[in-house]
Design an enzyme around this catalytic site. Structure first.
Site, PDB file in Angstrom:
ATOM      1  NE  ARG A   1      -3.602   0.510   2.029  1.00 43.91           N
ATOM      2  CZ  ARG A   1      -4.568   1.114   1.351  1.00 43.91           C
ATOM      3  NH1 ARG A   1      -4.903   0.183   0.361  1.00 43.91           N
ATOM      4  NH2 ARG A   1      -5.158   2.013   1.555  1.00 43.91           N
TER       5      ARG A   1
ATOM      6  CG  ASN B  97      -6.273   4.292  -8.616  1.00 38.02           C
ATOM      7  OD1 ASN B  97      -6.312   3.144  -9.286  1.00 38.02           O
ATOM      8  ND2 ASN B  97      -6.646   4.291  -7.372  1.00 38.02           N
TER       9      ASN B  97
ATOM     10  CG  HIS C  26      -7.668  -3.236  -6.124  1.00 39.79           C
ATOM     11  ND1 HIS C  26      -8.548  -2.438  -5.324  1.00 39.79           N
ATOM     12  CD2 HIS C  26      -7.493  -4.380  -5.393  1.00 39.79           C
ATOM     13  CE1 HIS C  26      -8.865  -3.094  -4.258  1.00 39.79           C
ATOM     14  NE2 HIS C  26      -8.337  -4.498  -4.442  1.00 39.79           N
TER      15      HIS C  26
ATOM     16  NE  ARG D 170      -3.638   3.434  -6.175  1.00 36.34           N
ATOM     17  CZ  ARG D 170      -4.118   2.840  -5.013  1.00 36.34           C
ATOM     18  NH1 ARG D 170      -3.751   3.457  -3.740  1.00 36.34           N
ATOM     19  NH2 ARG D 170      -4.834   1.489  -4.958  1.00 36.34           N
TER      20      ARG D 170
END
Length: 117
Positions: free
Chosen positions: A63, A93, A96, A83
């Site tokens: 992340r 973006n 995922h 991103r």
């Protein structure tokens, strides 16, 4: 880029998702993200590459590597993230990534077991 950051790709598949499958995958975001329908539409516009990645603290690390959901925010706060570099807007973006470790397991089962079955 992913491998250079020390992640291991333990599974990979290229899929073309139809609308019901994309809606099912993003169901958790229905009513939460205003971009739900555009996200579903975007996911069905062409092939998607799904990955199972591994690393210590994989979800948190990945992340961080992906950056904030909104590429404009990513460009300001985390300019070297996926991103920030490849994202166009909150729908397109670039990537995922799961929010929680448990969800990562469920998402991998969905793509690598359920859809393959």
């Amino acid at each position: 880029m992913i491998l250079d950051e020390g992640f291991e790709i333990s599974a990979m598949e290229m899929l073309n998702l139809d609308t019901p499958t994309a809606e099912e995958f993003f169901e958790v975001y229905k009513g939460v993200l205003p971009e739900f329908l555009p996200l579903v539409e975007h996911l069905t516009t062409g092939p998607c590459i799904v990955l199972e990645i591994r690393q210590e603290n994989a979800v948190q690390s990945f992340r961080k590597f992906c950056g904030p959901h909104d590429p404009e925010i990513a460009k300001t706060l985390r300019p070297g993230t996926i991103r920030a570099v490849y994202g166009e807007d909150r729908v397109c973006n670039a990537i995922h990534c799961t929010d929680l470790q448990e969800d990562g397991v469920i998402e991998c089962e969905y793509f690598f077991s359920i859809l393959q079955g």
